[in-house]
Design an enzyme around this catalytic site. Structure first.
Site, mmCIF file in Angstrom:
data_model
loop_
_atom_site.group_PDB
_atom_site.id
_atom_site.type_symbol
_atom_site.label_atom_id
_atom_site.label_comp_id
_atom_site.label_asym_id
_atom_site.label_seq_id
_atom_site.Cartn_x
_atom_site.Cartn_y
_atom_site.Cartn_z
ATOM 1 N N HIS A 64 0.874 -1.179 0.000
ATOM 2 C CA HIS A 64 0.000 0.000 0.000
ATOM 3 C C HIS A 64 0.914 1.234 0.000
ATOM 4 C CE1 HIS A 64 -2.782 2.953 1.831
ATOM 5 N NE2 HIS A 64 -3.772 2.143 1.501
ATOM 6 N N ASP B 95 3.158 -4.726 8.111
ATOM 7 C CA ASP B 95 1.959 -3.915 7.950
ATOM 8 C C ASP B 95 0.768 -4.867 8.106
ATOM 9 O OD1 ASP B 95 -0.294 -2.712 6.948
ATOM 10 O OD2 ASP B 95 0.678 -1.859 5.180
ATOM 11 N N GLN C 81 -4.493 -5.157 7.074
ATOM 12 C CA GLN C 81 -5.547 -6.031 6.551
ATOM 13 C C GLN C 81 -5.700 -7.318 7.352
ATOM 14 O OE1 GLN C 81 -7.803 -5.244 4.498
ATOM 15 N NE2 GLN C 81 -6.936 -3.349 3.708
ATOM 16 N N LYS D 185 -10.169 -0.748 10.600
ATOM 17 C CA LYS D 185 -10.288 -1.939 9.747
ATOM 18 C C LYS D 185 -10.589 -3.177 10.604
ATOM 19 C CE LYS D 185 -7.037 -0.068 6.355
ATOM 20 N NZ LYS D 185 -7.827 0.252 5.155
ATOM 21 N N CYS E 230 -4.621 2.567 -3.667
ATOM 22 C CA CYS E 230 -3.344 3.029 -3.081
ATOM 23 C C CYS E 230 -2.223 2.024 -3.325
ATOM 24 C CB CYS E 230 -3.485 3.317 -1.585
ATOM 25 S SG CYS E 230 -4.524 4.719 -1.221
#
Ligand SMILES: Cc1ncc(COP(=O)(O)O)c(C=O)c1O
Length: 412
Positions: A129, A206, A209, A232, A370
């Site tokens: 991203h 990261d 998600q 999220k 993104c």
């Protein structure tokens, strides 16, 4: 999918879960398939925020009066809760941030900026991203370092052989996403972390998600930094967390300057509190942190394995439906995917697809998500992305496929 131990029997299962999300009472017909952008808010998060604002509102770390002391206790309890959620044994490894983007920027400017020298390099992947791309690109540009990018292999996964070749003694960080927000690919982060650590390279994961439904045990993952966002994971906007391994905490310098992070201030100089208390300059997002804490309580009640199975079933139903349509190109490997699917319909622009679906009350995303470098590498400028969560239903998948069929008929 709520564990029966934590919830009354009547509250287990898909329909009970869906009832916990008030937005679906407001819009019963809405098929919300944009969960990779943000999930919906669960009732307890909404209620807890409301209660805080009505009955407990005060800022933290400053007042001796009861309201402030209670807010401080809840705020620090939330830090301990995030630490437990991430399998970190020390709450002081956790800083509250505005979300994944800010967490990554903090690692770039509080940690790596002081380490990086001309001729060094940072390794990321092509599926990152922009939040995990641009901070490293900027840092490299400003310091004469090289940004090295792991490509996709032919089957659409990250090319681990290339990862091994790109990391060398001048690599200062490996920063990769756990789950691609465009392809849905679940990356083998354990292996990637082990590969980097063999060369003594710190690793940032990261987890934007994956935080909602995947187990993120940093003690097992063995990563050095990890970032995620509350919104999220059924929580509020504007708040998230950063985990920093003990070994690197002392190197984490304040990211922005101001009150709340200091030990002593004179006209000549300032002494700062250590990490994580040096990350909260200014008044922190107290209500956001409490909302995050409330979201973690909800997640704790879920049988996450069952939830992942549910989301995978929706994905595989969707894959089958898409396969039955002519002229559809689905990106990524369905076998490796989580609940995120990107596709293109031959002749119809993704924005037209999304607008058509909106007419049928189906919310999907169209664009580059993104991840422009990824799409460029695939020869694309945009895709349609559907992303599932725990409250989505097989019927919504069928409605999506039906609407796409209608769209194709209408277009021809
Ligand atoms: C993989 C990934 N990383 C980072 C981000 C940025 O998260 P936030 O906007 O909450 O900071 C996102 C958001 O979509 C994402 O999907």
């Amino acid at each position: 999918m709520l564990t029966s131990e934590n919830a009354p029997a009547a509250q287990t299962g898909l329909s009970a879960i869906r009832k916990r999300f008030p937005i679906f009472q407001e819009y019963p017909e809405l098929a919300y398939l944009d969960n990779a952008a943000t999930t919906q808010r669960v009732d307890t998060v909404i209620d807890d925020l409301d209660t805080f604002h009505r009955k407990r509102n005060a800022t933290v770390h400053r007042g001796v009066y009861t309201l402030s002391a209670e807010a401080t206790r809840s705020f620090e309890d939330a830090r301990a809760k995030v630490a437990r959620f991430l399998g970190a044994n020390d709450p002081e490894t956790i800083a509250f941030t505005r979300g994944t983007t800010e967490s990554i920027n903090i690692v770039a400017s509080s940690f790596l900026k002081r380490r990086i020298r001309p001729g060094d390099n940072i390794v990321i992947s092509i599926m990152e991203h922009h939040a995990n791309f641009i901070p490293w690109q900027m840092l490299c540009q400003e310091n004469g370092a090289e940004l090295r990018i792991v490509p996709l292999s032919e089957n659409g996964d990250l090319d681990l052989k290339s990862l091994g070749e790109l990391m060398d003694p001048r690599t200062r960080l490996l920063s990769v996403t756990h789950i691609s927000n465009t392809l849905g690919t679940v990356n083998p982060v354990d292996d990637m972390i082990a590969m980097a650590h063999r060369k003594d390279i710190p690793v940032l994961i990261d987890a934007a998600q994956s935080a909602a439904l995947y187990s993120l045990d940093v003690s097992k993952l063995n990563c050095d930094f990890l970032a995620f966002s509350a919104h999220k994971a059924f929580g509020p906007f504007g708040v998230g967390a950063l985990y920093v391994r003990d070994r690197y905490k002392a190197e984490m310098k304040p990211y922005t300057w101001g009150g709340g992070i200091v030990k002593n201030v004179t006209t000549i100089q300032t002494d700062f509190r250590p990490y994580p208390y040096n990350m909260d300059s200014g008044t922190p997002n107290v209500s956001g942190v409490l909302g995050l804490s409330s979201a973690l309580d909800f997640i704790h009640q879920l049988d996450r394995e069952e939830c992942r199975r549910h989301v995978r079933e929706l994905s595989s139903r969707c894959h089958k439906g898409l396969a039955g349509l002519k002229g559809v190109r689905v990106l990524g490997d369905p076998e490796k995917a989580s609940g995120i699917i990107s596709f293109c319909l031959d002749e119809i622009h993704p924005h037209d697809v999304a607008s058509f679906l909106n007419e049928d009350n189906i919310a999907v995303r169209a664009g580059m998500h993104c991840t422009q470098p990824l799409l460029t590498s695939l020869g694309l400028t945009a895709t349609v992305r559907v992303s599932f969560s725990i409250y989505n239903t097989p019927d919504e998948v069928d409605r999506l496929v039906y609407s796409l069929k209608e769209l194709k008929k209408f277009w021809e």
